[in-house]
Structures are given as C-alpha cells and as structure tokens.
Design a protein around this motif. Structure first.
Motif, PDB file in Angstrom:
ATOM      1  N   LEU A  17    -159.291 -41.756 -38.076  1.00  0.00           N
ATOM      2  CA  LEU A  17    -158.525 -41.632 -39.317  1.00  0.00           C
ATOM      3  C   LEU A  17    -157.994 -40.205 -39.390  1.00  0.00           C
ATOM      4  O   LEU A  17    -158.770 -39.250 -39.312  1.00  0.00           O
ATOM      5  CB  LEU A  17    -159.419 -41.927 -40.526  1.00  0.00           C
ATOM      6  CG  LEU A  17    -158.856 -41.581 -41.907  1.00  0.00           C
ATOM      7  CD1 LEU A  17    -157.534 -42.261 -42.183  1.00  0.00           C
ATOM      8  CD2 LEU A  17    -159.871 -41.917 -42.996  1.00  0.00           C
ATOM      9  N   VAL A  18    -156.685 -40.072 -39.521  1.00  0.00           N
ATOM     10  CA  VAL A  18    -156.046 -38.771 -39.650  1.00  0.00           C
ATOM     11  C   VAL A  18    -155.583 -38.615 -41.100  1.00  0.00           C
ATOM     12  O   VAL A  18    -154.697 -39.335 -41.554  1.00  0.00           O
ATOM     13  CB  VAL A  18    -154.840 -38.628 -38.690  1.00  0.00           C
ATOM     14  CG1 VAL A  18    -154.166 -37.274 -38.871  1.00  0.00           C
ATOM     15  CG2 VAL A  18    -155.271 -38.838 -37.246  1.00  0.00           C
ATOM     16  N   ALA A  19    -156.220 -37.705 -41.819  1.00  0.00           N
ATOM     17  CA  ALA A  19    -155.815 -37.400 -43.194  1.00  0.00           C
ATOM     18  C   ALA A  19    -154.920 -36.174 -43.129  1.00  0.00           C
ATOM     19  O   ALA A  19    -155.390 -35.054 -42.899  1.00  0.00           O
ATOM     20  CB  ALA A  19    -157.045 -37.143 -44.063  1.00  0.00           C
ATOM     21  N   GLU A  20    -153.636 -36.381 -43.293  1.00  0.00           N
ATOM     22  CA  GLU A  20    -152.647 -35.314 -43.107  1.00  0.00           C
ATOM     23  C   GLU A  20    -151.414 -35.624 -43.943  1.00  0.00           C
ATOM     24  O   GLU A  20    -150.812 -36.680 -43.775  1.00  0.00           O
ATOM     25  CB  GLU A  20    -152.285 -35.210 -41.621  1.00  0.00           C
ATOM     26  CG  GLU A  20    -151.159 -34.272 -41.285  1.00  0.00           C
ATOM     27  CD  GLU A  20    -151.422 -32.835 -41.690  1.00  0.00           C
ATOM     28  OE1 GLU A  20    -150.708 -32.350 -42.608  1.00  0.00           O
ATOM     29  OE2 GLU A  20    -152.315 -32.200 -41.111  1.00  0.00           O
ATOM     30  N   ASP A  21    -151.038 -34.693 -44.835  1.00  0.00           N
ATOM     31  CA  ASP A  21    -149.913 -34.945 -45.736  1.00  0.00           C
ATOM     32  C   ASP A  21    -148.562 -34.519 -45.176  1.00  0.00           C
ATOM     33  O   ASP A  21    -147.528 -34.881 -45.722  1.00  0.00           O
ATOM     34  CB  ASP A  21    -150.153 -34.267 -47.088  1.00  0.00           C
ATOM     35  CG  ASP A  21    -150.227 -32.749 -46.986  1.00  0.00           C
ATOM     36  OD1 ASP A  21    -150.922 -32.244 -46.079  1.00  0.00           O
ATOM     37  OD2 ASP A  21    -149.590 -32.065 -47.813  1.00  0.00           O
ATOM     38  N   VAL A  22    -148.545 -33.784 -44.088  1.00  0.00           N
ATOM     39  CA  VAL A  22    -147.284 -33.338 -43.493  1.00  0.00           C
ATOM     40  C   VAL A  22    -146.973 -34.246 -42.302  1.00  0.00           C
ATOM     41  O   VAL A  22    -147.712 -34.278 -41.319  1.00  0.00           O
ATOM     42  CB  VAL A  22    -147.366 -31.860 -43.052  1.00  0.00           C
ATOM     43  CG1 VAL A  22    -146.071 -31.421 -42.382  1.00  0.00           C
ATOM     44  CG2 VAL A  22    -147.687 -30.967 -44.253  1.00  0.00           C
ATOM     45  N   LEU A  28    -147.469 -34.839 -34.454  1.00  0.00           N
ATOM     46  CA  LEU A  28    -148.003 -34.011 -33.382  1.00  0.00           C
ATOM     47  C   LEU A  28    -149.372 -34.533 -32.947  1.00  0.00           C
ATOM     48  O   LEU A  28    -149.641 -34.684 -31.749  1.00  0.00           O
ATOM     49  CB  LEU A  28    -148.112 -32.550 -33.832  1.00  0.00           C
ATOM     50  CG  LEU A  28    -148.772 -31.598 -32.829  1.00  0.00           C
ATOM     51  CD1 LEU A  28    -147.958 -31.518 -31.542  1.00  0.00           C
ATOM     52  CD2 LEU A  28    -148.952 -30.225 -33.444  1.00  0.00           C
ATOM     53  N   LEU A  29    -150.229 -34.839 -33.907  1.00  0.00           N
ATOM     54  CA  LEU A  29    -151.549 -35.399 -33.584  1.00  0.00           C
ATOM     55  C   LEU A  29    -151.405 -36.729 -32.851  1.00  0.00           C
ATOM     56  O   LEU A  29    -152.120 -37.000 -31.886  1.00  0.00           O
ATOM     57  CB  LEU A  29    -152.381 -35.575 -34.852  1.00  0.00           C
ATOM     58  CG  LEU A  29    -152.887 -34.278 -35.478  1.00  0.00           C
ATOM     59  CD1 LEU A  29    -153.365 -34.526 -36.902  1.00  0.00           C
ATOM     60  CD2 LEU A  29    -153.986 -33.660 -34.645  1.00  0.00           C
ATOM     61  N   LYS A  30    -150.456 -37.526 -33.301  1.00  0.00           N
ATOM     62  CA  LYS A  30    -150.208 -38.826 -32.659  1.00  0.00           C
ATOM     63  C   LYS A  30    -149.770 -38.620 -31.212  1.00  0.00           C
ATOM     64  O   LYS A  30    -150.200 -39.354 -30.310  1.00  0.00           O
ATOM     65  CB  LYS A  30    -149.149 -39.595 -33.451  1.00  0.00           C
ATOM     66  CG  LYS A  30    -148.909 -41.003 -32.959  1.00  0.00           C
ATOM     67  CD  LYS A  30    -147.920 -41.719 -33.860  1.00  0.00           C
ATOM     68  CE  LYS A  30    -147.623 -43.110 -33.352  1.00  0.00           C
ATOM     69  NZ  LYS A  30    -146.623 -43.797 -34.162  1.00  0.00           N
ATOM     70  N   ALA A  31    -148.931 -37.618 -30.975  1.00  0.00           N
ATOM     71  CA  ALA A  31    -148.475 -37.338 -29.612  1.00  0.00           C
ATOM     72  C   ALA A  31    -149.631 -36.870 -28.726  1.00  0.00           C
ATOM     73  O   ALA A  31    -149.698 -37.202 -27.542  1.00  0.00           O
ATOM     74  CB  ALA A  31    -147.365 -36.285 -29.630  1.00  0.00           C
ATOM     75  N   HIS A  41    -153.597 -43.495 -40.719  1.00  0.00           N
ATOM     76  CA  HIS A  41    -153.031 -42.312 -41.370  1.00  0.00           C
ATOM     77  C   HIS A  41    -153.211 -42.381 -42.882  1.00  0.00           C
ATOM     78  O   HIS A  41    -152.818 -43.363 -43.510  1.00  0.00           O
ATOM     79  CB  HIS A  41    -151.545 -42.191 -41.020  1.00  0.00           C
ATOM     80  CG  HIS A  41    -150.895 -40.963 -41.567  1.00  0.00           C
ATOM     81  ND1 HIS A  41    -149.549 -40.863 -41.745  1.00  0.00           N
ATOM     82  CD2 HIS A  41    -151.409 -39.779 -41.970  1.00  0.00           C
ATOM     83  CE1 HIS A  41    -149.254 -39.673 -42.249  1.00  0.00           C
ATOM     84  NE2 HIS A  41    -150.373 -38.995 -42.393  1.00  0.00           N
ATOM     85  N   ALA A  42    -153.788 -41.330 -43.431  1.00  0.00           N
ATOM     86  CA  ALA A  42    -153.878 -41.167 -44.886  1.00  0.00           C
ATOM     87  C   ALA A  42    -153.023 -39.963 -45.265  1.00  0.00           C
ATOM     88  O   ALA A  42    -153.066 -38.930 -44.602  1.00  0.00           O
ATOM     89  CB  ALA A  42    -155.332 -40.932 -45.296  1.00  0.00           C
ATOM     90  N   MET A  66    -154.314 -30.884 -49.248  1.00  0.00           N
ATOM     91  CA  MET A  66    -153.479 -32.073 -49.434  1.00  0.00           C
ATOM     92  C   MET A  66    -153.297 -32.308 -50.926  1.00  0.00           C
ATOM     93  O   MET A  66    -154.115 -31.881 -51.734  1.00  0.00           O
ATOM     94  CB  MET A  66    -154.148 -33.309 -48.806  1.00  0.00           C
ATOM     95  CG  MET A  66    -154.244 -33.282 -47.308  1.00  0.00           C
ATOM     96  SD  MET A  66    -154.932 -34.817 -46.636  1.00  0.00           S
ATOM     97  CE  MET A  66    -156.643 -34.688 -47.138  1.00  0.00           C
ATOM     98  N   PRO A  67    -152.227 -33.022 -51.292  1.00  0.00           N
ATOM     99  CA  PRO A  67    -152.004 -33.344 -52.707  1.00  0.00           C
ATOM    100  C   PRO A  67    -152.961 -34.428 -53.190  1.00  0.00           C
ATOM    101  O   PRO A  67    -153.600 -35.109 -52.392  1.00  0.00           O
ATOM    102  CB  PRO A  67    -150.561 -33.853 -52.718  1.00  0.00           C
ATOM    103  CG  PRO A  67    -150.338 -34.387 -51.338  1.00  0.00           C
ATOM    104  CD  PRO A  67    -151.154 -33.517 -50.431  1.00  0.00           C
ATOM    105  N   GLU A  68    -153.050 -34.574 -54.473  1.00  0.00           N
ATOM    106  CA  GLU A  68    -153.825 -35.605 -55.162  1.00  0.00           C
ATOM    107  C   GLU A  68    -155.331 -35.385 -55.055  1.00  0.00           C
ATOM    108  O   GLU A  68    -156.023 -35.391 -56.050  1.00  0.00           O
ATOM    109  CB  GLU A  68    -153.447 -37.015 -54.690  1.00  0.00           C
ATOM    110  CG  GLU A  68    -153.732 -38.050 -55.743  1.00  0.00           C
ATOM    111  CD  GLU A  68    -153.001 -39.345 -55.507  1.00  0.00           C
ATOM    112  OE1 GLU A  68    -153.529 -40.363 -55.972  1.00  0.00           O
ATOM    113  OE2 GLU A  68    -151.918 -39.353 -54.897  1.00  0.00           O
ATOM    114  N   MET A  69    -155.859 -35.218 -53.842  1.00  0.00           N
ATOM    115  CA  MET A  69    -157.258 -34.876 -53.629  1.00  0.00           C
ATOM    116  C   MET A  69    -157.327 -34.123 -52.307  1.00  0.00           C
ATOM    117  O   MET A  69    -156.831 -34.595 -51.293  1.00  0.00           O
ATOM    118  CB  MET A  69    -158.131 -36.138 -53.549  1.00  0.00           C
ATOM    119  CG  MET A  69    -159.601 -35.846 -53.284  1.00  0.00           C
ATOM    120  SD  MET A  69    -160.568 -37.339 -52.924  1.00  0.00           S
ATOM    121  CE  MET A  69    -160.489 -38.197 -54.486  1.00  0.00           C
ATOM    122  N   ASP A  70    -157.932 -32.933 -52.316  1.00  0.00           N
ATOM    123  CA  ASP A  70    -157.972 -32.163 -51.069  1.00  0.00           C
ATOM    124  C   ASP A  70    -159.032 -32.711 -50.116  1.00  0.00           C
ATOM    125  O   ASP A  70    -159.846 -33.571 -50.456  1.00  0.00           O
ATOM    126  CB  ASP A  70    -158.153 -30.668 -51.335  1.00  0.00           C
ATOM    127  CG  ASP A  70    -159.529 -30.279 -51.861  1.00  0.00           C
ATOM    128  OD1 ASP A  70    -160.515 -31.025 -51.657  1.00  0.00           O
ATOM    129  OD2 ASP A  70    -159.628 -29.204 -52.474  1.00  0.00           O
TER     130      ASP A  70
END
Length: 129
Positions: A17-22, A28-31, A41-42, A66-70
């Motif tokens: 699980l990749v928690a990343e807002d950008v 890049l992580l996917k690559a 992806h979250a 990250m927004p909403e909850m860090d």
C-alpha cells in the motif's frame, strides 16, 4: 496468512500500500517497484487506513505529509489494529526529530525523499522475507 508462507521469490503475490498524495511521487514509486509488487494507492492517511482495513497489504509505504489525515496519525490508527504490518515512512523531512516522530508513531523504518531506488528496494525486501 498464506502469503507469509511463500518461499522462493519474495515478491510473489505481495501487496504494498502506497500512501502518497502527490501523483508524480506515486508514479515514481510505481516505476521503481510496480513490477515487483502489487500496488494499492491511497491519496491521504484516511484512505490509507480504509484500504489497509479492506485489503490487508503486506507492507505500507507511508508519506508523512498528506491532506485530510497525515501519515503519522494514519500509522497510529493502523497500529491499534496490527503491530505486525511493516510501515515505512517516506518523507521530505530529513531532520532527526522527524525520524523520531515517525518511529514513535509506529513506523518500522524511515526513508527520505528524494528516494534512492536501490535503498527503497532493499528496505522493502528486509521486511518482506
């Protein structure tokens, strides 16, 4: 859990699980690791908690800001449910104090951005044995 019994190819059937807002950071992580692991992806910490509860991934890469909850709050919530899931903090904050906060929140490890692809792969492999 059956995935923990897999021998041989460590990445076979593993989900991260990749928690990343950008989006560009996620791409890049996917690559770097997308061919090695199944990725979820979250976009924020709230989604990370929901996706963790629904899919029970093998490891979490948790962005801190990250927004909403860090990522720290999301990690604390996930830790109430599971002490076993490896959580690796990913952050642009490179100060020792930030590392301490991440570890205190329950992260197992801490990587700073920009990420080193070999170090990222090595760190993930360390937890998915």
């Amino acid at each position: 859990m059956e995935n923990n019994e897999i021998k041989g190819n460590v990445s076979e059937g593993r989900t991260v699980l990749v928690a990343e807002d950008v989006e560009s950071n996620f791409l890049l992580l996917k690559a770097i690791i997308g061919k090695m692991y199944n990725l979820l992806h979250a976009w924020n910490g709230k989604e990370a908690v929901e996706i963790y509860e629904q899919f029970q991934p093998d490891l979490i890469l948790m962005d801190i800001k990250m927004p909403e909850m860090d990522g720290l709050e999301a990690t604390r919530i996930i830790r109430k449910v599971s002490q076993e899931i490896p959580i690796i903090a990913l952050t642009a904050f490179a100060f020792d104090d930030d590392r301490v906060k991440a570890l205190e929140a329950g992260c197992n490890d801490y990587l700073t951005k920009p990420l080193s692809a070999p170090l990222l792969k090595e760190t993930i492999a360390k937890y998915l044995v």
